[in-house]
Design a protein around this motif. Structure first.
Motif, PDB file in Angstrom:
ATOM      1  N   PRO A 147      -6.895  14.007  15.162  1.00  0.00           N
ATOM      2  CA  PRO A 147      -5.325  14.307  15.155  1.00  0.00           C
ATOM      3  C   PRO A 147      -4.700  14.019  13.735  1.00  0.00           C
ATOM      4  N   ARG A 148      -3.855  14.705  13.294  1.00  0.00           N
ATOM      5  CA  ARG A 148      -3.344  14.641  12.084  1.00  0.00           C
ATOM      6  C   ARG A 148      -1.809  13.831  12.423  1.00  0.00           C
ATOM      7  N   GLU A 176     -16.630  18.385   9.317  1.00  0.00           N
ATOM      8  CA  GLU A 176     -16.206  19.103  10.921  1.00  0.00           C
ATOM      9  C   GLU A 176     -15.553  17.969  11.946  1.00  0.00           C
ATOM     10  N   ILE A 177     -16.315  16.769  11.653  1.00  0.00           N
ATOM     11  CA  ILE A 177     -15.700  15.645  12.504  1.00  0.00           C
ATOM     12  C   ILE A 177     -14.447  15.317  12.208  1.00  0.00           C
ATOM     13  N   LEU A 178     -14.068  15.154  10.828  1.00  0.00           N
ATOM     14  CA  LEU A 178     -12.728  15.059  10.273  1.00  0.00           C
ATOM     15  C   LEU A 178     -11.720  16.021  10.757  1.00  0.00           C
ATOM     16  N   ALA A 223      -9.908   7.241   7.776  1.00  0.00           N
ATOM     17  CA  ALA A 223      -9.379   6.102   8.352  1.00  0.00           C
ATOM     18  C   ALA A 223      -8.987   6.006   9.661  1.00  0.00           C
ATOM     19  N   ARG A 224      -8.724   7.096  10.241  1.00  0.00           N
ATOM     20  CA  ARG A 224      -8.295   7.049  11.697  1.00  0.00           C
ATOM     21  C   ARG A 224      -9.536   7.048  12.504  1.00  0.00           C
ATOM     22  N   GLN A 269     -17.513   6.213  15.008  1.00  0.00           N
ATOM     23  CA  GLN A 269     -17.725   7.449  14.302  1.00  0.00           C
ATOM     24  C   GLN A 269     -17.900   7.261  12.431  1.00  0.00           C
ATOM     25  N   ARG A 270     -17.327   6.388  12.136  1.00  0.00           N
ATOM     26  CA  ARG A 270     -17.355   6.004  10.710  1.00  0.00           C
ATOM     27  C   ARG A 270     -18.784   5.672  10.434  1.00  0.00           C
TER      28      ARG A 270
END
Length: 677
Positions: free
Chosen positions: A261-262, A255-257, A214-215, A220-221
């Motif tokens: 940043p978390r 790998e993208i996810l 969701a970030r 990218q999505r």
């Protein structure tokens, strides 16, 4: 056996010199096989050492809770127990459950051994509170949806469990093993041949359910969705499953996810998970990172990297640390989604939830074999001897536990695997549960019928299982089909571990089908298993024709067909007699009627658990697995399809009134009341 010394060595180390086959005949084991097995265990057949132990102590001491220890110590020896929390207690009844250390002083010498205090019997709350439990059984990779990426995933599992609980009153969903697979393609299709049983396969991750998705920004999505679209299109067909394509796409997306940043709370949750898992997670992730460079069989790696504790491994792990971190992160994501599946099942009203499946072993060059080292025996393959349905025997290519070394480790590796499997589960199916007592071991390079049995200390093995199940409050079902010594089933029943009863195998001494009230009570009763044909295929004898084409029969096909038809006729006759099937029912022309009658028959047995194969309720005809084959048949690559061969997607399954009506007809008296309000 004429070689007395060899026979004594075999007895000392638990290697069988004869065994009883499926026809009840005594079969001698060749001396060459016995020598090979002893040598693999590190025993010189010509000069065996005495039984291994630690002075006056065996490799491990196992005591049932509340029972007096039966270990006899030398006169004058002093003993004390150091418990898992560091307390010192006398070696007496009343010791707390857990894995402790027994310390003995004898003639001034100090000795110690693991001491396991285990439940005498498990009593899971789901069985205490419910007279009967029932649920669907599914190969979850085959249960796809419009949103999954070509193979079933943990979101599909959640939706299947939620629907079967709310609409059908199911208590559990039993699934195939979701153990870890290779980090790079090709991916082994069999869920029963993993690289690790302690960790899970990221193939089952639903990418869009990772919170970091969701970030992502819209571009990218969209990039991730471009990876998914061709897989979803293929997933709406009856084509064979393509795990390699799925994993290539999912790995790229994950790998993208991983680079996103978390949020602080997410980062803290990841660190907590990593701290809890500790060194084993680092080792597994290190194996995964090394496998990406050197291949998935550590036995082919450079010699300096083949020992998990080698300094060179540590240096290489630091060089590959970003990949090590990626594989640690993958397991955290899996842990979250496995937890969500179990939470969803329980919130939907299930009393058990997800019942996971534990494979009997792992790949000889995989992560567990690397991590656990000498706790496994290289040079031997686990399998089964010839039986009625697999007349050539089976070689599964997996190394067995080393009975002595596993005991010396306090059954720690086994306990780790069991605890991890039960972390987000209400139950566990133990594939080939007889492996807790003995395993059919085939010397590497020999045919599957040229093996012998290797015995284990079942008090330690079953005790470890009972300890893990007690802590998880979990139901345990042992797959005890095939050649099983009668006392084994009695022992498991006495410990609260259910067996497995399959309709096709429940016959009396004359070979006639049992009437329902003659079935055992403490079992999971089913019509078939994943290694048997779906009922529709069985009724038409398609399975005989398939095995004939594959060269798996040991006698003329006409005889096999006659036996199969006779067996079907016997069961139909009994079902008619019991009033469960119309006398003029045609098992080939209307298999659904027979399937429904068979499940009504199961409901009439005293069995405490009933399992209904999803393949049977939708009319699937193709086998998931044909034992005795590898590439000759597309094992474990069959998507869920209907009787017409059309794909069955889980979201369509829930919404199609005709399919729902068919399912309810099949379930008959098994299906409970809807939990929808």
């Amino acid at each position: 056996m004429r070689d007395v010394q060899l026979a004594r060595a075999a007895e000392q180390y638990g290697v069988a010199t004869t065994y009883e086959d499926w026809r009840g005949r005594q079969v001698p084991v060749s001396p060459d096989t016995i020598r090979h097995v002893l040598s693999a265990l590190g025993v010189d057949p010509k000069n065996p050492a005495r039984a291994p132990g630690r002075g006056p102590l065996p490799p491990a001491v196992v005591v049932r809770e509340g029972k007096a220890p039966d270990l006899v110590l030398p006169e004058g020896a002093r003993s004390t127990v150091e418990t898992a929390d560091g307390s010192l207690l006398p070696f007496d009844p009343g010791l707390p459950l857990g894995v402790h250390t027994l310390r003995v002083t004898d003639n001034g010498a100090e000795h110690d051994a693991p001491l396991l205090v285990v439940p005498d019997r498990i009593e899971p709350s789901a069985l205490r509170e419910n007279p009967r439990l029932w649920g669907l059984m599914a190969q979850i990779y085959s249960v796809r949806s419009r949103a999954s990426w070509g193979t079933g995933d943990l979101r599909d599992l959640s939706e299947l469990a939620d629907w079967s609980a709310r609409d059908l009153g199911a208590d559990f969903t039993l699934i195939n093993p979701v153990h870890a697979t290779e980090p790079l393609t090709p991916v082994e299709p069999s869920p029963y041949l993993p690289v690790s049983r302690r960790y899970a396969s990221p193939l089952y991750i639903r990418v869009e359910d990772v919170p970091e998705y969701a970030r992502l920004d819209p571009a990218q999505r969209e990039g991730i969705q471009r990876l998914a679209r061709p897989l979803r299109e293929r997933g709406r067909t009856a084509d064979l499953l393509d795990r390699d394509a799925v994993w290539e796409a999912k790995r790229t997306a994950l790998e993208i996810l991983f680079q996103v940043p978390r949020a602080p709370g997410r980062e803290a949750a990841l660190r907590r998970y990593q701290e809890r898992e500790g060194q084993p997670l680092v080792e597994f992730a290190t194996w995964s990172a090394l496998a990406e460079v050197h291949g998935s069989d550590f036995r082919t790696w450079p010699a300096r990297l083949r020992e998990v504790s080698a300094l060179a491994v540590g240096r290489e792990a630091l060089n590959l640390w970003p990949r090590v971190e990626f594989h640690r992160w993958l397991q955290w994501i899996l842990d979250e989604q496995l937890a969500q599946a179990q939470e969803s099942a329980l919130n939907s009203g299930m009393s058990v939830g997800i019942v996971h499946d534990l494979a009997i072993g792992v790949q000889a060059g995989g992560a567990d074999a690397w991590m656990y080292g000498d706790a496994l025996v290289p040079g031997l393959h686990v399998g089964v001897p010839p039986d009625e349905f697999n007349q050539l025997g089976q070689d599964w290519g997996q190394p067995p536990w080393n009975p002595t070394r596993l005991a010396q480790l306090g059954y720690g590796p086994l306990h780790q695997i069991l605890s991890q499997s039960l972390r987000h589960a209400g139950g566990l199916r133990m594939d080939h549960v007889m492996g807790m007592f003995r395993l059919w071991c085939v010397p590497e390079g020999a045919s599957a019928d040229q093996g012998t049995y290797l015995r284990f200390d079942h008090e330690g093995m079953v005790g470890t299982l009972a300890l893990a199940a007690h802590h998880a409050d979990a139901v345990i079902v042992g797959e005890d089909l095939g050649t099983v010594e009668p006392w084994v089933r009695e022992h498991l029943a006495g410990r609260g571990i259910f067996g497995t009863s399959v309709l096709w195998f429940e016959n009396d001494t004359e070979g006639d089908p049992l009437i329902p009230d003659q079935w055992r009570r403490d079992c999971l009763a089913t019509v078939a298993t994943h290694d048997l044909p779906p009922v529709a295929s069985y009724l038409s004898a398609e399975h005989v024709e398939l095995r004939d084409r594959l060269g798996l029969l040991n006698r003329p096909v006409a005889e096999e067909l006659a036996d199969s038809e006779a067996r079907v006729a016997q069961w139909c006759e009994l079902l008619v007699y019991l009033g469960l099937l119309e006398e003029d029912a045609d098992p080939v022309g209307d298999p659904a009627a027979v399937v429904a009658a068979m499940h009504a028959y199961l409901a009439a047995t005293p069995a405490r658990m009933l399992g209904v194969a999803l393949t049977d309720v939708v009319g699937e005809r193709r086998m998931q697995n044909q034992p005795g084959t590898s590439t000759e048949y597309p094992n474990w690559r069959i998507p869920l399809t209907s009787s017409e061969g059309e794909p069955v997607l889980v979201d369509e399954l829930l919404a199609d009134p005709r399919m729902v009506a068919r399912i309810r007809r099949t379930l008959g008296p098994i299906g409970g009341q809807s939990r929808n309000m």
